[in-house]
Design an enzyme around this catalytic site. Structure first.
Site, short mmCIF file in Angstrom:
data_model
loop_
_atom_site.label_atom_id
_atom_site.label_comp_id
_atom_site.label_asym_id
_atom_site.label_seq_id
_atom_site.Cartn_x
_atom_site.Cartn_y
_atom_site.Cartn_z
N CYS A 1 0.83 -1.21 0.00
CA CYS A 1 0.00 0.00 0.00
C CYS A 1 0.87 1.26 0.00
O CYS A 1 1.48 1.57 -1.01
CB CYS A 1 -0.97 -0.03 1.17
SG CYS A 1 -2.29 1.18 1.01
N GLU A 53 -2.29 -8.83 3.77
CA GLU A 53 -2.49 -9.22 5.18
C GLU A 53 -3.94 -9.06 5.62
O GLU A 53 -4.32 -9.51 6.69
CB GLU A 53 -1.55 -8.40 6.09
CG GLU A 53 -1.96 -6.96 6.37
CD GLU A 53 -1.70 -5.97 5.24
OE1 GLU A 53 -1.32 -6.41 4.13
OE2 GLU A 53 -1.91 -4.76 5.45
N HIS A 66 -3.82 -5.00 0.20
CA HIS A 66 -3.30 -5.45 1.49
C HIS A 66 -3.40 -6.97 1.58
O HIS A 66 -4.45 -7.49 1.95
CB HIS A 66 -4.12 -4.83 2.63
CG HIS A 66 -3.85 -3.39 2.83
ND1 HIS A 66 -2.82 -2.93 3.61
CD2 HIS A 66 -4.45 -2.29 2.33
CE1 HIS A 66 -2.79 -1.60 3.61
NE2 HIS A 66 -3.78 -1.19 2.83
#
Lengths: 192, 250
Positions: free
Chosen positions: A76, A176, A174
Site C-alpha cells: 500500500c 495481510e 493489502h
C-alpha cells in the site's frame, strides 16, 4: 528471519499478525543491520506519503531500504513510497520504481475501498491466483502502469496492483487483510 | 470490478456480543472473537465492532479485545464506541483496528473528524450517522437515537466528507431492528450526495433486502447484525444469492 520495517505509518502490527497466522516468525525493526541481515523485508503502511518519507529520511532509513538485496515487499503506502514521486503532499519518494503516484480523478467514490480483482497478473507472487480472486484495497492514490507492473486492477482507471524491479516487490492491495487469497500471496512472497 | 461489501456488525458489551431491537432489550449472542472468525470464514468482507456501553473503565478491556481480534482474523475490521479523542483512536489503531467509527462525539465536536483524519488518514475514519424521519425530514439523531439534533442528514453527510471522513455508516433508526428492509430513500440520497463510500445499515431481515438496497442505491456496503448472529441468514448463501442477482460480490 523476516523483518517488518518499523516507521511512522499505521497497520504494521497487522502484517506481523498475518505472518504469525501463517506460522512465520518476524521482527518489527528500524535497525539498519537487522533489516539488511533479514531473509525478507516487508515495508508495510497506511498513512500519508510526505510525513512518512520525512520520517524515513530523518532516520536514514531511506538509504537502508534502497540498499536492501533480499526480497522486499512494499504494501500500500509502502508501494507508493517506493515510486519516484507522489502527488500526495507533492512528495519525492524513494525512486526504486521509476513511475509516479497520482490521485484518482473524482469521478467515483474515493478512496477505492473494498475488494477488487486483478485484470492481468504475472510472476511468482501471483502463483495460483486467478482473475476471479479478490484482494482488499484502501487507497486514494495509485501508481501508474509501467514496465514494472506485475498486476493491474481497474478502479476509475487501470492502475498497478503490484510491481517488481529486481528484488523489490510491491502490492497496492493489502495481502495481510485479504483473507485466503492474501495469505497465498504472502506465502508466494515468502517462498521467493 | 470493485465489489459491494457485506458487513456483519457485532455489538459488544462487557466483552460479549449483543444486539438489541431498537437498541433496547439486549440479547447475548456469543463471544466476539469466535463469531468474527466464523464470519471471516463464511466470506464476510469486513467486520464492525461497536462497544455500546463504552466507559472509561472498560476502554482498556476493549483494547485487549481488539488485539485478540487483530491476531485472529484476516479481513479488515472497524471498531467504535465511546471515542471522544484522538488518543482513544490511537489505542484502538495500535491494538490493530483498521478503522474506527465515531458518532455522537463528532456531532458535538466536528473538528475531531479532521484531527483523526490528519493523524491516521481519511481511510481510517468511518463516521456513523444515525438518522430518523421526523416530520417528513431525515434528521441526525445521537445517543443511540435518544436525542434528536437539528442537523439535516444530507447536510451533515456533506460536511463530514469535507472534514475528512473516509466512509459513512448510515443507520436508519426507523428501520433498525424491524427486519423490514433498509431505508432505500435516505441511503440513496446520502450515497448520491457524497463522494466517499456509504454503508447502509438498519432493517435487514431477508436476502431480498440486501438485493434491494444494492439495486436501488449506490451504497458500497450493507451492514447487519442479528440476522447473522442468530443464523437467520448465512453469509455464504446471501453472497451466492446476490451474485445470482447480478450484483458484484466477492
Amino acid at each position: 528471519m523476516i523483518a517488518i520495517l518499523k516507521y511512522s505509518a499505521g497497520n504494521i502490527k497487522s502484517v506481523q499478525n498475518a505472518l504469525t497466522r501463517l506460522g512465520y516468525k518476524s521482527i518489527i525493526t528500524d535497525n539498519p543491520s537487522e533489516l539488511s541481515n533479514a531473509d525478507k523485508v516487508i515495508f508495510p503502511g497506511v498513512g500519508e506519503a510526505s510525513s512518512a518519507i520525512y520520517y524515513l529520511k530523518e532516520r536514514g532509513l531511506d538509504k537502508t531500504i534502497i540498499s536492501l538485496k533480499q526480497p522486499v515487499l512494499g504494501i500500500c503506502l509502502g508501494l507508493q513510497l517506493m515510486c519516484r514521486f507522489s502527488e500526495e503532499g507533492e512528495t519525492k519518494c524513494l525512486g526504486i520504481f521509476d513511475t509516479d503516484v497520482r490521485l484518482f480523478p473524482p469521478v467515483d467514490k474515493i478512496p477505492h475501498m473494498g475488494w477488487n480483482n486483478c485484470l492481468t497478473m504475472k510472476g511468482d507472487l501471483f502463483k495460483s491466483i486467478t482473475i476471479d480472486d479478490d484482494l482488499y484495497y484502501v487507497h486514494s492514490y495509485y501508481a501508474e502502469i509501467s514496465s514494472f507492473t506485475l498486476a493491474t486492477c481497474d478502479y476509475i482507471l487501470p492502475f498497478s496492483a503490484a510491481m517488481q524491479k529486481e528484488n523489490f516487490y510491491a502490492t497496492q492491495f493489502h495481502p495481510e487483510k485479504s483473507a485466503e487469497t492474501g495469505e497465498k500471496i504472502l506465502k508466494n512472497f515468502l517462498a521467493l | 470490478m470493485l465489489k459491494r461489501r457485506i458487513i456483519p456488525c457485532l455489538d459488544i458489551k462487557d466483552g460479549r456480543t449483543v444486539k438489541g431491537v431498537n437498541f433496547i432489550n439486549l440479547i447475548d449472542a456469543g463471544d466476539p472473537v469466535e463469531l468474527a472468525k466464523v464470519y471471516a470464514k463464511q466470506g464476510a468482507d469486513e467486520l464492525v465492532f461497536l462497544d455500546i456501553t463504552a466507559t472509561i473503565e472498560n476502554r482498556k478491556a476493549l483494547g485487549a479485545l481488539v488485539e485478540r481480534i487483530a491476531a485472529e482474523i484476516n479481513i479488515p475490521f472497524t471498531v467504535g464506541g465511546g471515542i471522544d479523542t484522538v488518543y482513544d483512536v490511537s489505542i484502538l489503531i495500535k491494538a490493530g483496528a483498521d478503522k474506527v467509527t465515531v458518532n455522537s462525539s463528532v456531532v458535538r465536536r466536528p473538528g475531531l473528524i479532521s484531527e483523526i483524519a490528519r493523524q491516521f488518514g481519511n481511510q481510517c475514519i468511518v463516521v456513523a450517522i444515525d438518522t430518523k424521519l421526523v416530520d417528513h425530514e431525515w434528521i441526525v439523531v445521537v445517543d443511540g437515537g435518544r436525542t434528536i439534533t437539528e442537523l439535516k442528514t444530507i447536510d451533515w453527510a456533506r460536511s463530514i466528507e469535507d472534514l475528512g471522513a473516509g466512509e459513512i455508516l448510515l443507520t436508519s433508526m426507523n428501520n433498525d431492528g424491524t427486519k423490514t428492509g433498509f431505508s432505500i430513500d435516505i441511503t440513496r440520497e446520502v450515497s448520491r450526495n457524497v463522494n466517499i463510500p456509504v454503508i447502509a445499515s438498519g432493517g435487514a431481515g431477508s436476502m431480498e433486502h440486501f438485493r434491494d438496497v444494492f439495486f436501488n442505491t449506490s451504497c458500497s456496503a450493507a451492514l447487519a447484525a442479528s440476522i447473522f448472529h442468530f443464523g437467520e441468514i448465512d453469509i455464504r448463501e446471501l453472497k451466492k444469492y446476490l451474485k445470482h442477482n447480478g450484483i458484484a460480490i466477492r
